[in-house]
Design a protein around this motif. Sequence first.
Motif, PDB file in Angstrom:
ATOM      1  N   HIS A 120       0.998  -0.841   0.012  1.00 35.62           N
ATOM      2  CA  HIS A 120      -0.170  -0.097  -0.011  1.00 35.62           C
ATOM      3  C   HIS A 120       0.921   1.266  -0.376  1.00 35.62           C
ATOM      4  O   HIS A 120      -0.112   2.408   0.149  1.00 35.62           O
ATOM      5  CB  HIS A 120      -1.165   0.124   1.342  1.00 35.62           C
ATOM      6  CG  HIS A 120      -2.208  -0.946   1.049  1.00 35.62           C
ATOM      7  ND1 HIS A 120      -3.226  -1.217   0.521  1.00 35.62           N
ATOM      8  CD2 HIS A 120      -2.128  -2.370   1.264  1.00 35.62           C
ATOM      9  CE1 HIS A 120      -4.073  -2.022   0.645  1.00 35.62           C
ATOM     10  NE2 HIS A 120      -2.888  -3.298   1.193  1.00 35.62           N
ATOM     11  N   GLY A 121       1.770   1.103  -0.079  1.00 34.10           N
ATOM     12  CA  GLY A 121       3.288   2.543  -0.783  1.00 34.10           C
ATOM     13  C   GLY A 121       3.155   3.090   1.347  1.00 34.10           C
ATOM     14  O   GLY A 121       2.879   4.821   0.949  1.00 34.10           O
ATOM     15  N   GLY A 122       3.239   2.935   2.386  1.00 34.81           N
ATOM     16  CA  GLY A 122       3.483   2.865   3.478  1.00 34.81           C
ATOM     17  C   GLY A 122       4.431   3.665   3.996  1.00 34.81           C
ATOM     18  O   GLY A 122       5.009   4.098   4.615  1.00 34.81           O
ATOM     19  N   PHE A 123       5.417   3.678   2.729  1.00 37.52           N
ATOM     20  CA  PHE A 123       6.562   4.573   3.163  1.00 37.52           C
ATOM     21  C   PHE A 123       7.155   4.628   1.663  1.00 37.52           C
ATOM     22  O   PHE A 123       7.207   4.894   0.820  1.00 37.52           O
ATOM     23  CB  PHE A 123       8.000   3.701   3.720  1.00 37.52           C
ATOM     24  CG  PHE A 123       8.252   1.933   3.240  1.00 37.52           C
ATOM     25  CD1 PHE A 123       7.026   1.113   2.902  1.00 37.52           C
ATOM     26  CD2 PHE A 123       9.087   2.419   2.303  1.00 37.52           C
ATOM     27  CE1 PHE A 123       7.598   0.142   1.839  1.00 37.52           C
ATOM     28  CE2 PHE A 123       9.483   0.828   1.410  1.00 37.52           C
ATOM     29  CZ  PHE A 123       8.993  -0.291   1.721  1.00 37.52           C
ATOM     30  N   GLN A 124       7.893   5.581   1.713  1.00 38.38           N
ATOM     31  CA  GLN A 124       8.705   6.804   0.356  1.00 38.38           C
ATOM     32  C   GLN A 124      10.255   6.166   1.214  1.00 38.38           C
ATOM     33  O   GLN A 124      10.810   5.498   0.110  1.00 38.38           O
ATOM     34  CB  GLN A 124       8.402   7.491   0.827  1.00 38.38           C
ATOM     35  CG  GLN A 124       6.725   7.570  -0.270  1.00 38.38           C
ATOM     36  CD  GLN A 124       6.743   9.033  -0.659  1.00 38.38           C
ATOM     37  OE1 GLN A 124       7.024   9.947  -0.556  1.00 38.38           O
ATOM     38  NE2 GLN A 124       5.401   9.604  -0.570  1.00 38.38           N
ATOM     39  N   CYS A 125      11.099   7.215   1.777  1.00 39.16           N
ATOM     40  CA  CYS A 125      12.455   7.399   2.444  1.00 39.16           C
ATOM     41  C   CYS A 125      12.571   6.339   3.286  1.00 39.16           C
ATOM     42  O   CYS A 125      13.823   5.078   2.850  1.00 39.16           O
ATOM     43  CB  CYS A 125      12.623   8.233   2.844  1.00 39.16           C
ATOM     44  SG  CYS A 125      12.435   8.453   4.702  1.00 39.16           S
ATOM     45  N   GLY A 126      11.786   5.736   4.256  1.00 39.83           N
ATOM     46  CA  GLY A 126      11.963   4.483   5.026  1.00 39.83           C
ATOM     47  C   GLY A 126      12.492   4.220   6.080  1.00 39.83           C
ATOM     48  O   GLY A 126      12.828   4.273   7.421  1.00 39.83           O
ATOM     49  N   PHE A 127      12.856   6.148   6.427  1.00 40.54           N
ATOM     50  CA  PHE A 127      13.425   6.066   8.320  1.00 40.54           C
ATOM     51  C   PHE A 127      12.126   6.404   8.985  1.00 40.54           C
ATOM     52  O   PHE A 127      12.900   5.287  10.213  1.00 40.54           O
ATOM     53  CB  PHE A 127      13.881   8.001   7.440  1.00 40.54           C
ATOM     54  CG  PHE A 127      14.992   7.949   8.493  1.00 40.54           C
ATOM     55  CD1 PHE A 127      16.116   7.737   8.700  1.00 40.54           C
ATOM     56  CD2 PHE A 127      14.042   8.599   9.898  1.00 40.54           C
ATOM     57  CE1 PHE A 127      17.117   8.003   9.231  1.00 40.54           C
ATOM     58  CE2 PHE A 127      15.290   9.094  11.013  1.00 40.54           C
ATOM     59  CZ  PHE A 127      16.514   9.317  10.880  1.00 40.54           C
ATOM     60  N   CYS A 128      11.769   6.325   8.668  1.00 37.89           N
ATOM     61  CA  CYS A 128      10.316   6.065   9.946  1.00 37.89           C
ATOM     62  C   CYS A 128       9.796   5.055  10.324  1.00 37.89           C
ATOM     63  O   CYS A 128       9.183   4.725  11.593  1.00 37.89           O
ATOM     64  CB  CYS A 128       9.580   7.250   9.991  1.00 37.89           C
ATOM     65  SG  CYS A 128       7.840   7.346   8.921  1.00 37.89           S
ATOM     66  N   THR A 129       9.832   4.038   9.190  1.00 35.49           N
ATOM     67  CA  THR A 129       9.109   2.866   9.209  1.00 35.49           C
ATOM     68  C   THR A 129       8.976   2.031  10.093  1.00 35.49           C
ATOM     69  O   THR A 129       8.310   1.242  10.255  1.00 35.49           O
ATOM     70  CB  THR A 129       9.666   2.395   7.757  1.00 35.49           C
ATOM     71  OG1 THR A 129       9.260   3.513   6.175  1.00 35.49           O
ATOM     72  CG2 THR A 129       8.363   1.191   7.286  1.00 35.49           C
ATOM     73  N   PRO A 130      10.817   1.242  10.576  1.00 37.19           N
ATOM     74  CA  PRO A 130      10.713   0.821  12.014  1.00 37.19           C
ATOM     75  C   PRO A 130       9.763   1.192  12.201  1.00 37.19           C
ATOM     76  O   PRO A 130       9.165   0.286  13.481  1.00 37.19           O
ATOM     77  CB  PRO A 130      11.798   0.658  11.725  1.00 37.19           C
ATOM     78  CG  PRO A 130      12.849   0.983  11.141  1.00 37.19           C
ATOM     79  CD  PRO A 130      12.408   1.484  10.310  1.00 37.19           C
ATOM     80  N   GLY A 131      10.164   2.286  13.266  1.00 37.22           N
ATOM     81  CA  GLY A 131       9.242   2.876  14.453  1.00 37.22           C
ATOM     82  C   GLY A 131       7.410   2.068  14.198  1.00 37.22           C
ATOM     83  O   GLY A 131       7.078   2.636  14.876  1.00 37.22           O
ATOM     84  N   MET A 132       7.325   2.787  12.940  1.00 40.24           N
ATOM     85  CA  MET A 132       5.917   2.612  12.650  1.00 40.24           C
ATOM     86  C   MET A 132       5.426   1.446  12.326  1.00 40.24           C
ATOM     87  O   MET A 132       4.321   1.269  12.929  1.00 40.24           O
ATOM     88  CB  MET A 132       5.935   3.066  10.823  1.00 40.24           C
ATOM     89  CG  MET A 132       5.526   4.650  10.924  1.00 40.24           C
ATOM     90  SD  MET A 132       3.773   5.286  11.238  1.00 40.24           S
ATOM     91  CE  MET A 132       4.853   7.018  11.199  1.00 40.24           C
TER      92      MET A 132
END
Lengths: 182, 299
Positions: A120-132
């Motif tokens: 679903h494209g829940g990330f772009q740069c990915g920096f916040c993704t682990p925390g999300m």
Amino acid sequence: MGDVNQAGRARESCMAKAMSKRAHGQLIPISLTINGALSEIEVEPHELLLDVVRERLGLTGAKRSCDVQVCGACTVLLDGRPVSSCTLLAFEARGREVLTIEGLAQNGKLHPLQDAFIEHGGFQCGFCTPGMILTAKTLLDENPDPTEEEVIHFMQGNICRCTGYKKIIESITAAAKKMKKK
Amino acid sequence: MLKRFRLEEPGSVEEAAELLARYGESAKVYAGGTELLLAMKEGLIRYERLINIKQIPDLDQIKLGDGVLRIGALSTHRSLAGSAPLKERLPAFVRMEENVANIRVREVGTIGGNLCFAEPHADPGTLLLVLGAKLTAEKASARREIPIEKFFVGAYETCLEEDEILTGIEMPLAPARSSLAYLKFGYLERPSVGVAVFLALDGEGKSVTDARVAVGCVGPTPKRIEEAESLLKGKGLQDASQALGRAGEVAARASDAISDLHGSQDYKEHIVQVLLKRTFQQAYGRCQSGGESQGELHG
């Protein structure tokens, strides 16, 4: 060859210095579970969980960003609950389970939340993704069928500067549906 | 980066108080660390020792009894937000706790730490003021109760003595037909303005028998504003509603609002007035919708 030896010696002396520096402080022996594996380490009182996880255990999914518990990039789960590892003293993890994003996939298979963020494209740069994803995991573990408001309230402390959040909320809702079907 | 410090882990309040007495200003009580560690990381304060009080048993209990709710100082915001007796008896307090900072801070941060750090931009103190809470402070050989309105002395400053430890908070359950509301406003991580109202109505729900108003976040400490309360107390509901504008002006002026990153003094004073009206209306609405049952305090 000589250069390599020299570099090796330099590294050793550097490590020896670091070790002797470490030895000046109070050491607290702790055992903790990191991503399912028991780890016995010694930490100084002032060491932060984020540094231990990144620098000593080599798990770099959690990021140092705001450093004041506002952004959520350093989120790890402690006994299943999100904490800011940038502001948590490492000794607080004694006897507890730490989960970082590296420990979420099981036997090479991504967690449904990870799949959903990709789909679903829940990330772009990915920096916040682990925390999300880790925060969302706690949400879905506790509340398998959250309303959109519940998702937003729960995720409020995790900041993303790329997606505008819509795709993140969609990803979490989609993962919840998928996990319920199973 | 955090500078090196030593960690002490006392097993009792007496032991912790003795450590504080022994090390004086070079030591500090450490609980959740959500405020303290930020200031230490910034280098704004430095301690040679932190005294971790989380090994002391029973300081995180939440108990209901004798018309009073007792909260241990080590209760985290998360445990307060999820507490069954609080949800039943003091839902407005639960709502406030559910919205403190973010989920990670609520997980680790304690109510006692929040009060003792006395960061002006915080929620609990304001609500505790209208609840008439009493704080219990202990040291090696003594114990005293501190009314919440005496606790905050200035920004980041409380009336606790150097070797005193905040161990608990007592909140009286309110009488029938009374209720409570807290609203905050802000666009930064911390709240910029917080207003709490406690209301009690007469048996018919037609006049205000008691009103308490507190304003927080805008100045150095949260404050009870008795001058605003007296404009509402003893009035019929219509008169009290009409007096809200005036009460708001009085509350805004008495709140000691200062200009800072959260907004100018004028701006904050305006928000205080708006929030006072809304909090009053919310509290009143809750009084009407069941605040009377079984003498419970419905927030």
